[in-house]
Design an enzyme around this catalytic site. Structure first.
Site, PDB file in Angstrom:
ATOM      1  N   GLY A  47       0.797  -1.076  -0.026  1.00  0.00           N
ATOM      2  CA  GLY A  47       0.058   0.075   0.056  1.00  0.00           C
ATOM      3  C   GLY A  47       1.034   1.024  -0.087  1.00  0.00           C
ATOM      4  O   GLY A  47       2.243   1.235   0.503  1.00  0.00           O
ATOM      5  N   GLN A  94       2.841   9.988   1.710  1.00  0.00           N
ATOM      6  CA  GLN A  94       4.167   9.411   1.247  1.00  0.00           C
ATOM      7  C   GLN A  94       5.056   9.700   0.190  1.00  0.00           C
ATOM      8  O   GLN A  94       6.280   9.517  -0.008  1.00  0.00           O
ATOM      9  CB  GLN A  94       4.071   8.017   1.269  1.00  0.00           C
ATOM     10  N   CYS A 129       6.483  -0.546   6.494  1.00  0.00           N
ATOM     11  CA  CYS A 129       6.121   0.584   5.736  1.00  0.00           C
ATOM     12  C   CYS A 129       7.139   1.137   4.823  1.00  0.00           C
ATOM     13  O   CYS A 129       8.218   1.025   5.123  1.00  0.00           O
ATOM     14  CB  CYS A 129       5.708   1.714   6.699  1.00  0.00           C
ATOM     15  N   LEU A 130       6.802   1.373   3.459  1.00  0.00           N
ATOM     16  CA  LEU A 130       7.698   1.729   2.357  1.00  0.00           C
ATOM     17  C   LEU A 130       8.681   3.052   2.888  1.00  0.00           C
ATOM     18  O   LEU A 130       9.792   3.341   2.714  1.00  0.00           O
ATOM     19  CB  LEU A 130       7.096   2.031   1.220  1.00  0.00           C
ATOM     20  N   HIS A 156      -3.640   0.804   7.908  1.00  0.00           N
ATOM     21  CA  HIS A 156      -2.466   1.409   7.842  1.00  0.00           C
ATOM     22  C   HIS A 156      -2.196   2.734   7.080  1.00  0.00           C
ATOM     23  O   HIS A 156      -1.701   3.749   7.195  1.00  0.00           O
ATOM     24  CB  HIS A 156      -1.449   0.452   7.502  1.00  0.00           C
ATOM     25  N   GLU A 157      -3.078   2.436   5.743  1.00  0.00           N
ATOM     26  CA  GLU A 157      -3.029   3.721   4.720  1.00  0.00           C
ATOM     27  C   GLU A 157      -3.687   4.725   5.320  1.00  0.00           C
ATOM     28  O   GLU A 157      -3.569   6.145   5.066  1.00  0.00           O
ATOM     29  CB  GLU A 157      -3.345   3.081   3.364  1.00  0.00           C
ATOM     30  N   HIS A 202      -2.031   6.809   7.474  1.00  0.00           N
ATOM     31  CA  HIS A 202      -1.172   7.851   6.909  1.00  0.00           C
ATOM     32  C   HIS A 202      -1.875   9.212   6.622  1.00  0.00           C
ATOM     33  O   HIS A 202      -1.187  10.313   6.532  1.00  0.00           O
ATOM     34  CB  HIS A 202      -0.523   7.392   5.371  1.00  0.00           C
TER      35      HIS A 202
END
Ligand code: NI
Length: 156
Positions: A46, A51, A88-89, A130-131, A134
Site C-alpha cells: 500500500g 508518502q 512501511c515503505l 495502515h494507509e 497515513h
C-alpha cells in the site's frame, strides 16, 4: 511509467493531516497512476499520497487480492482482532507486531468520484487501516508492540 520519490519517516509531510480530494481530474489520475507504479516498483502492499509528498486523502493498495484506489476513505465498521508483522515503505528495514481489527468495512470514492463500499479482512484490512492512518499523519511505528529483527523475518 513515472515513479515518485517515497519520503522517509524523517520527512515532516508524513505527520500532517491530509485534506480531502475535491477535484477528480487529470491531475489526480496522474498522481494515482504514478502511485501505482511506485507501489509495484517498491514491491509494497500500500502507498498513501503523503508518502510521495501530496497532502491529500488518497491511497492505493494491492495485497494480492486486486489493485484498488481509495479516495477520501472513511472507516465505517471494524471488528475482531489480529496481531501481525507490519512494515512501511517510508520506514525501510523496520518491522514490528501491530494489533489491529481483523475485519474492516470502509467507504471511499474511486478516481472519478464515484462512491463505493467494501468489506475486507486480514492483511487487506490491516493495509486499509495502515494507509488511512497515513492520511491522518500517523505512522505505524507508534503502534508497534514488539519489534522484529528483519533477519529473522527472512528466515521465516
Ligand atoms: Ni506506510
Amino acid at each position: 511509467m513515472a515513479l515518485r520519490t517515497i519520503l522517509n519517516k524523517s520527512d515532516e509531510a508524513l505527520y500532517k493531516k491530509c485534506r480531502p480530494v475535491e477535484k477528480f481530474d487529470e491531475r489526480l489520475h496522474t498522481l494515482l497512476d504514478d502511485m501505482k507504479d511506485t507501489l509495484y516498483n517498491a514491491d509494497g502492499a500500500g502507498l498513501a499520497a503523503p508518502q510521495v509528498g501530496i497532502l491529500r486523502r488518497a491511497c492505493v493498495i494491492d495485497v494480492g487480492e486486486g489493485y484498488i484506489e481509495l479516495i477520501n476513505p472513511q472507516i465505517i465498521k471494524t471488528s475482531g482482532e489480529q496481531k501481525g508483522v507490519e512494515g512501511c515503505l517510508s520506514c525501510p528495514g523496520e518491522w514490528g507486531y501491530v494489533t489491529r481489527p481483523m475485519y474492516v468495512t470502509f467507504k471511499a470514492q474511486d478516481r472519478f468520484g464515484k462512491e463505493y463500499e467494501k468489506s475486507v479482512e486480514g492483511l487487506f484490512a490491516r493495509c486499509v487501516l495502515h494507509e488511512c492512518d497515513h492520511l491522518d499523519g500517523k505512522v505505524f511505528l507508534d503502534l508497534v508492540t514488539e519489534w522484529v529483527d528483519p533477519k529473522e523475518l527472512e528466515e521465516k
